[in-house]
Design a protein around this motif. Structure first.
Motif, PDB file in Angstrom:
ATOM      1  N   TYR B 469       0.824  -1.207   0.000  1.00 59.50           N
ATOM      2  CA  TYR B 469       0.000   0.000   0.000  1.00 59.50           C
ATOM      3  C   TYR B 469       0.859   1.259   0.000  1.00 59.50           C
ATOM      4  N   GLU B 472       1.711   1.846  -3.446  1.00 53.49           N
ATOM      5  CA  GLU B 472       0.635   1.981  -4.426  1.00 53.49           C
ATOM      6  C   GLU B 472      -0.272   3.190  -4.194  1.00 53.49           C
ATOM      7  N   PHE B 490      -5.774   2.842  -4.595  1.00 57.56           N
ATOM      8  CA  PHE B 490      -4.605   1.973  -4.494  1.00 57.56           C
ATOM      9  C   PHE B 490      -4.928   0.696  -5.246  1.00 57.56           C
ATOM     10  N   GLY B 491      -3.953   0.097  -5.849  1.00 56.89           N
ATOM     11  CA  GLY B 491      -4.198  -1.121  -6.621  1.00 56.89           C
ATOM     12  C   GLY B 491      -5.315  -0.881  -7.619  1.00 56.89           C
TER      13      GLY B 491
END
Lengths: 286, 546
Positions: B469, B472, B490-491
């Motif tokens: 995290y 990202e 995120f992601g």
């Protein structure tokens, strides 16, 4: 002699505060009420003197009584009500006058005086809610009104009991008087002045029961009690030998004067504009 | 068994058991969801545990940047051992507060015994009042920072007063806990210096007698607070944080009012108008008004704090009759001029000052430290009643406490989770768990950031790898008008805070799952799934792109 001079000075101050630019500040909308304004101003000027006598007759010392008279003469609500055609102001005068008569009477006259107090209120204040519109409000409303009337906000920041015609930006007492008020309240309970507290409670309940709330100027009838409490607080604090408390009292005195000046400025400069803007919402004697 | 030989100890243990039971019962489920601040602390604690860094990649932070509100770190660090043992769960997040809540009850007892050693009954009463206090229980069952600050302050004062009574090393412990308080809650950064000043002035003769270890304690305090003081020079927000954006000086109301009044005074001499319409007086008056609002009966006894999640449905934060007991307790204290009267009054006033400087008043959370003097005053009034041995009054008080406590239990344990789950951002947990099971089916998952910072719920309940995290996270660090910084994604997760269906047309987002709060319900799209509130109303709706 010194006390008499002080009382005379307080009376002079009251007269100036209540008569200066009477009829212009605030503007009068109905000239028929002008004579009522003069009466209200005159009696309002004498209320501090009666407050002095009220305090003396309740076994407080003369300094406390002078402080109470002084506070009564400068409290915002006292000035506001004295400068308009105010029934409740006139009612307060007669209540205090009759109380004074009660305190100097003997025998049957004492009881007659007591009886005359509610009569005087009803005769001089026909707009009081239970004459104007006898209506029982719900318990929830009553309780809510009670909470508002006893809130710190009402006490020091925002008097909403005089909806459009009054100065709402100031509470019943000046913020700077709050520490004196708390001190006075403590000493009042300590000495168990139950009669004064009972009278206050009665006025509070009557005001809270008004179906016209927040228009509940009945609460004005307790203004002399607020003056007394602040005066008692000031007296007790001024008697303290603690240096910090003495310094605090001196500091608060300057702050009281500043706040009083603030009120006067607001009343002279900004309040007339407020009255003009809300003219259509102001009703009754003004 | 020796413990039970003393009646006092017996009752104290009973009170502590009751405290523990009422605080720990279903603490993971009631309140019905972790609030944003709780879950943020929990995930950051997890992140520090796993990587040594918080969600922003800061190594062992002195201040948790969080949503741009820079949370004081101590409550988060306290969660780490519990997360290690219990995993990343609601229980692990809230358990430290439960334990601290019980410790606080114990400290009430021992503090009173320290103030007035002969008043054992008062000490027990204070512990009991704390045990059943709605305010105290509310803060013991949620990780909203203030229970940590209360306990550290209680310990700091307790040990300080012990040192005055010549108990060795107490002053050092006091210094340690005062220093820890600074890391516990923002308000403490104002309260602690004032407390230290008060103690220095009040006990100067004893402290400067050379026998108390004042120098050592001072050095320890300075060393412990030095990191945060130094960090201030690098980034002032570390010390001040969100205090700036919630202060009365940030609010425009006073400035606008001043401008209005000055405009009306345009014909006056400028010096005269400023004499009357200056910000010192106007802010001073406003702050005084906000200060006094915290002693309003309606706030304390009837409505409580109307800002979720600090609200108990249809209840105040103290029992209504306690308001009068507090007043009576203060009256008794002043009438008898008891020792430590000034300290308690000082504690009462100082506890409210930080909150009075904010524009969100009255506030139950920010003034929580006031619960200590409130409980003592209530205890004094109760002790007086008990001492008078008036069976009528004692009976009445017992009934009032029973009815009040029963009412609180009903409102908190039954009504709150069922009817007001939305106050606690309920729904995001279920949404996150459901999404976790199907996320591989989608290339994007869009969750509008309408409230509650949903990103943190998805991190927490998916136990998202903190190291991943930290790499990202998509965030601009631009603060909104409340001073909060949002995470954009995120992601494969996106959390737009400007989401509208017009802007995010479903047909332009293939292989996308939309998880929207009920306000953004879209009847034109088929609903894939729904998360419901306990009262069966829809909380979150799932839509797939066509």
């Amino acid at each position: 002699m010194k006390d008499r001079i002080s009382l005379l000075l307080i009376l002079s101050l009251s007269l100036i505060l209540r008569f200066w630019q009477l009829g212009y500040l605030p503007a009068i909308f109905n000239q028929n009420f002008f004579s009522l304004r003069i009466l209200s101003a005159l009696l309002g000027s004498l209320i501090p003197v009666l407050t002095f006598l009220f305090v003396i007759k309740h076994s407080f010392d003369r300094k406390t009584a002078l402080f109470a008279a002084f506070f009564m003469s400068i409290l915002p609500w006292g000035i506001v009500e004295s400068r308009i055609a105010s029934q409740v102001n006139i009612a307060l005068f007669f209540v205090l006058l009759i109380f004074f008569l009660y305190s100097i009477s003997n025998g049957a006259w004492k009881y007659i005086s007591l009886f005359l107090i509610p009569v005087a209120v009803v005769l001089t204040y026909p707009d009081i809610w239970f004459i104007k519109k006898l209506e029982i409000i719900s318990g929830k409303s009553f309780f809510n009104n009670l909470m508002i009337l006893t809130s710190f906000e009402m006490l020091t920041s925002k008097n909403i009991t005089f909806w459009w015609g009054g100065v709402r930006e100031f509470g019943i007492i000046y913020l700077s008087l709050a520490p004196l008020f708390l001190s006075g309240l403590f000493h009042l309970f300590r000495k168990k002045y139950s009669a004064i507290l009972l009278v206050f409670l009665l006025i509070l309940l009557v005001a809270a029961m008004s179906p016209f709330f927040p228009e509940s100027r009945e609460f004005y009838l307790s203004l002399h009690i607020f003056s007394l409490i602040c005066a008692l607080g000031l007296r007790k604090l001024s008697l303290s030998k603690n240096l910090y408390i003495k310094m605090f009292v001196i500091f608060m005195s300057f702050f009281i004067i500043y706040e009083f000046a603030q009120f006067l400025h607001f009343y002279v400069r900004h309040y007339p504009g407020q009255v003009r803007e809300n003219r259509s919402k102001i009703y009754g004697t003004f | 068994m020796a413990l039970f030989k003393s009646k006092q100890n017996f009752f104290l243990i009973l009170i502590l058991i009751m405290s523990l039971v009422v605080r720990i019962f279903k603490v993971g489920e009631i309140p019905p969801s972790l609030y944003t601040d709780e879950i943020n602390q929990g995930y950051n604690a997890y992140s520090i545990l796993q990587t040594g860094h918080d969600e922003h990649g800061q190594f062992l932070p002195l201040s948790l940047r969080s949503f741009g509100d820079y949370k004081p770190p101590l409550p988060t660090y306290l969660m780490i051992p519990f997360i290690k043992i219990f995993g990343l769960t609601e229980l692990a997040v809230r358990l430290p507060q439960v334990i601290l809540g019980v410790i606080s009850v114990v400290l009430m007892f021992y503090s009173v015994k320290l103030f007035w050693p002969a008043q054992r009954r008062l000490a027990l009463l204070a512990a009991f009042i704390a045990a059943v206090s709605p305010w105290h229980i509310l803060e013991s069952r949620s990780a909203m920072l203030v229970m940590v600050s209360l306990v550290t302050l209680q310990l700091a004062v307790y040990f300080f007063l012990k040192s005055i009574r010549n108990i060795k090393f107490s002053l050092i412990w006091s210094a340690v806990f005062f220093a820890l308080s600074v890391y516990a809650y923002y308000g403490m950064r104002l309260i602690v210096p004032l407390f230290l000043l008060y103690f220095l002035l009040t006990f100067r003769k004893v402290l400067f007698s050379g026998q108390k270890g004042l120098f050592t304690a001072s050095v320890i305090f300075l060393l412990m607070t030095l990191p945060i003081l130094l960090a201030y020079f690098k980034d002032p927000d570390v010390l001040i944080g969100r205090a700036r954006t919630v202060s009365v000086f940030y609010d425009q109301g006073i400035k606008l009012r001043q401008w209005e009044l000055l405009s009306q005074d345009v014909s006056e001499v400028p010096g005269v108008t400023l004499f009357f319409h200056n910000r010192y007086y106007m802010y001073g008056r406003d702050i005084a008004r906000r200060f006094l609002s915290h002693f309003d009966f309606r706030f304390l006894a009837l409505t409580g704090d109307k800002s979720p999640p600090f609200e108990i449905p249809s209840m105040g934060i103290i029992y209504p009759f306690e308001y009068f007991l507090i007043a009576y307790g203060i009256f008794i204290l002043f009438r008898k001029k008891t020792e430590f009267r000034n300290l308690l009054v000082f504690w009462l006033i100082i506890s409210v000052v930080p909150a009075a400087l904010t524009f969100m008043t009255p506030s139950a959370n920010r003034t929580f430290n006031v619960v200590f003097p409130f409980i003592i005053f209530t205890g004094i009034a109760l002790a007086k009643a008990v001492k008078a041995r008036n069976k009528g009054i004692i009976g009445l008080l017992v009934i009032l406490y029973m009815v009040g406590f029963a009412q609180f239990l009903k409102q908190y344990f039954l009504v709150l989770p069922k009817e007001h789950a939305d106050w606690w951002n309920f729904g995001l947990k279920d949404a996150a768990v459901k999404v976790a099971g199907i996320e591989n089916n989608y290339s994007h998952i869009i969750v509008p950031d309408l409230r509650g910072m949903p990103y943190i719920y998805f991190l927490f309940y998916n136990q998202y790898d903190p190291a991943l995290y930290q790499k990202e996270a998509q965030r601009s660090y631009a603060a909104d008008r409340f001073g909060y910084e949002h995470v954009e994604g995120f992601g494969k997760y996106l959390f737009p805070n400007d989401f509208t269906w017009d802007k995010y047309k479903a047909d332009l987002w293939p292989d996308t799952l939309f998880v929207v709060p009920y306000e953004l319900e879209n009847p034109q799209l088929p609903q894939k799934d729904t998360v419901y509130y306990p009262d069966k109303k829809g909380a979150y709706y799932f839509y797939e792109s066509p």
